[in-house]
Structure formats: structure tokens, C-alpha cells
Motif scaffolding. Structure first.
Motif, PDB file in Angstrom:
ATOM      1  N   ARG A  43     -26.402  55.239   1.930  1.00  0.00           N
ATOM      2  CA  ARG A  43     -24.915  55.568   1.291  1.00  0.00           C
ATOM      3  C   ARG A  43     -23.910  55.229   2.168  1.00  0.00           C
ATOM      4  NH1 ARG A  43     -20.948  59.237   0.574  1.00  0.00           N
ATOM      5  NH2 ARG A  43     -20.201  59.348  -1.418  1.00  0.00           N
TER       6      ARG A  43
ATOM      7  N   ARG B 292     -23.924  51.204   2.749  1.00  0.00           N
ATOM      8  CA  ARG B 292     -23.313  50.607   1.440  1.00  0.00           C
ATOM      9  C   ARG B 292     -21.936  50.898   1.228  1.00  0.00           C
ATOM     10  NH1 ARG B 292     -24.804  46.448  -2.182  1.00  0.00           N
ATOM     11  NH2 ARG B 292     -23.891  47.029  -4.126  1.00  0.00           N
TER      12      ARG B 292
ATOM     13  N   PHE C   7     -20.180  41.539  -3.129  1.00  0.00           N
ATOM     14  CA  PHE C   7     -20.797  42.377  -3.947  1.00  0.00           C
ATOM     15  C   PHE C   7     -20.143  42.808  -5.238  1.00  0.00           C
ATOM     16  CE2 PHE C   7     -21.293  43.882   0.555  1.00  0.00           C
ATOM     17  CZ  PHE C   7     -22.573  43.850   0.618  1.00  0.00           C
TER      18      PHE C   7
ATOM     19  N   ALA D  47     -19.853  53.130  -6.484  1.00  0.00           N
ATOM     20  CA  ALA D  47     -20.568  53.650  -5.670  1.00  0.00           C
ATOM     21  C   ALA D  47     -20.250  55.085  -4.936  1.00  0.00           C
ATOM     22  CB  ALA D  47     -20.709  52.680  -4.530  1.00  0.00           C
TER      23      ALA D  47
ATOM     24  N   TRP E  70     -28.970  57.967  -4.984  1.00  0.00           N
ATOM     25  CA  TRP E  70     -28.875  57.279  -3.502  1.00  0.00           C
ATOM     26  C   TRP E  70     -30.400  57.475  -3.112  1.00  0.00           C
ATOM     27  CZ3 TRP E  70     -25.849  53.851  -1.995  1.00  0.00           C
ATOM     28  CH2 TRP E  70     -24.638  53.856  -2.309  1.00  0.00           C
TER      29      TRP E  70
ATOM     30  N   ARG F  68     -32.286  54.779  -4.867  1.00  0.00           N
ATOM     31  CA  ARG F  68     -31.983  53.523  -4.370  1.00  0.00           C
ATOM     32  C   ARG F  68     -32.806  53.320  -2.801  1.00  0.00           C
ATOM     33  NH1 ARG F  68     -25.856  51.485  -4.727  1.00  0.00           N
ATOM     34  NH2 ARG F  68     -25.807  51.180  -7.109  1.00  0.00           N
TER      35      ARG F  68
ATOM     36  N   THR G 207     -35.150  47.985   0.438  1.00  0.00           N
ATOM     37  CA  THR G 207     -33.854  47.745   1.216  1.00  0.00           C
ATOM     38  C   THR G 207     -34.573  47.789   2.548  1.00  0.00           C
ATOM     39  OG1 THR G 207     -32.403  48.774  -0.294  1.00  0.00           O
ATOM     40  CG2 THR G 207     -31.879  48.499   1.995  1.00  0.00           C
TER      41      THR G 207
ATOM     42  N   GLY H 223     -27.560  42.466  -2.116  1.00  0.00           N
ATOM     43  CA  GLY H 223     -27.026  43.583  -1.032  1.00  0.00           C
ATOM     44  C   GLY H 223     -27.023  43.133   0.768  1.00  0.00           C
TER      45      GLY H 223
ATOM     46  N   TYR I  43     -25.705  42.579   4.096  1.00  0.00           N
ATOM     47  CA  TYR I  43     -24.728  43.089   4.584  1.00  0.00           C
ATOM     48  C   TYR I  43     -25.209  43.230   6.056  1.00  0.00           C
ATOM     49  CZ  TYR I  43     -20.697  45.779   6.246  1.00  0.00           C
ATOM     50  OH  TYR I  43     -19.331  46.141   6.927  1.00  0.00           O
TER      51      TYR I  43
END
Length: 160
Positions: free
Chosen positions: A17, A20, A33, A40, A48, A51, A59, A86, A88
Motif C-alpha cells: 500500500r 503503490r 497509472f 487507492a 490491499w 492485492r 507483484t 503497475g 514503478y
């Protein structure tokens, strides 16, 4: 700088979290994004955890030597293809090779399947990076849902 690359688990939800939300606050976020920060930040702990668990999207995170998270890449499979989402890196970890390590983890996770992603037309640095990994345009594009004047182009890495 060395990094440990690994998949997140449900227990990583708070750190996921945090990373992100940092990504969504980054000045490049509007072209990287589609998820707005305002949406979010309102997600529940359960969302979360889901995810982070990797049930839908796996991820991969890059953990720096000091234990801090430096970047992430998401991947999911659909209809025989792998989609990368995603991507980053925290600004201080850009240009260190971490993005390549994370992309390699996502590509390897695909087990030889074709890998696709989208890159915004106003993100030429990302487009050059993906092309350096062998990604090529598919000819497909979509309009940016936040601003239909712009497009996101699909790139693919096809198995050899």
C-alpha cells in the motif's frame, strides 16, 4: 546497489500500500497509472491484502539492502498471455538496473508466454526501456481514460 527480488504475500499488504500510494503521488503517475490516488487511498485492508496475496496479479518487489522497498512490477495471465502492469521505481532507484531485474522476474513468471504491456505516449523513457528489453509495438492502442486526447500503446515481447 543490490536488490532482492521476490513476490509479495498477504502479510506485505501495508508495505505494498505504501509503495503503490507513493507511485500514485509521483509526478509521472498521470501517464503511468490509471488508478487515481484518491481511489487507492480509500481501499480497505482486505483489498490491499488481496492485492498483496497474488491471487489475481502477482507483484514482484525489489528490496534494497537496507530492507526498504525500491520498486515493483505486477503481472497477470489472461487468455494465454501475460500482462505487465503497475511498473514503478522510487526516484532514487531509477537507473540502477532494478527495473530490468523486476521485468525479468515478471517475464520469467510468464514461463515462455507472450508478455504485453501498455505505455502512455507521453512516457518515452518507459517506451525506450521496454524496447531495450525486446518489446515491440503490436499496433494496438487505447485512449487514456482520464484524457481521451492521449493514447497508450501496446507493446509485446514474443517468445523466441
Amino acid at each position: 546497489m543490490g536488490y532482492t527480488i521476490r513476490q509479495t504475500s498477504r502479510q506485505d499488504w501495508e508495505r505494498l500500500r505504501e509503495l503503490r500510494l507513493a507511485a500514485l503521488r509521483d509526478p509521472v503517475a498521470p501517464v503511468a497509472f490509471y488508478e487515481p490516488y484518491e481511489e487507492a487511498v480509500r481501499l480497505t485492508r482486505g483489498e490491499w491484502e488481496r492485492r498483496a496475496s497474488g491471487r489475481e496479479t502477482v507483484t514482484f518487489i525489489g528490496e534494497a539492502e537496507n530492507g526498504s522497498w525500491a520498486g515493483m512490477v505486477g503481472a497477470f495471465a489472461k487468455r494465454g498471455l501475460v500482462y505487465v502492469v503497475g511498473v514503478y521505481m522510487l526516484p532514487e532507484h531509477r537507473g540502477t538496473g532494478l527495473a530490468g531485474q523486476l521485468m525479468r522476474a515478471a517475464i520469467d513468471w510468464g514461463q515462455g508466454r507472450e508478455v504485453r504491456l501498455r505505455v502512455h505516449e507521453n512516457n518515452p523513457r518507459a517506451a525506450r526501456f521496454y524496447e531495450s528489453l525486446g518489446f515491440r509495438p503490436t499496433g494496438s492502442s487505447d485512449t487514456d481514460p482520464r484524457d481521451p486526447a492521449f493514447r497508450a500503446f501496446e507493446l509485446a515481447l514474443r517468445p523466441v
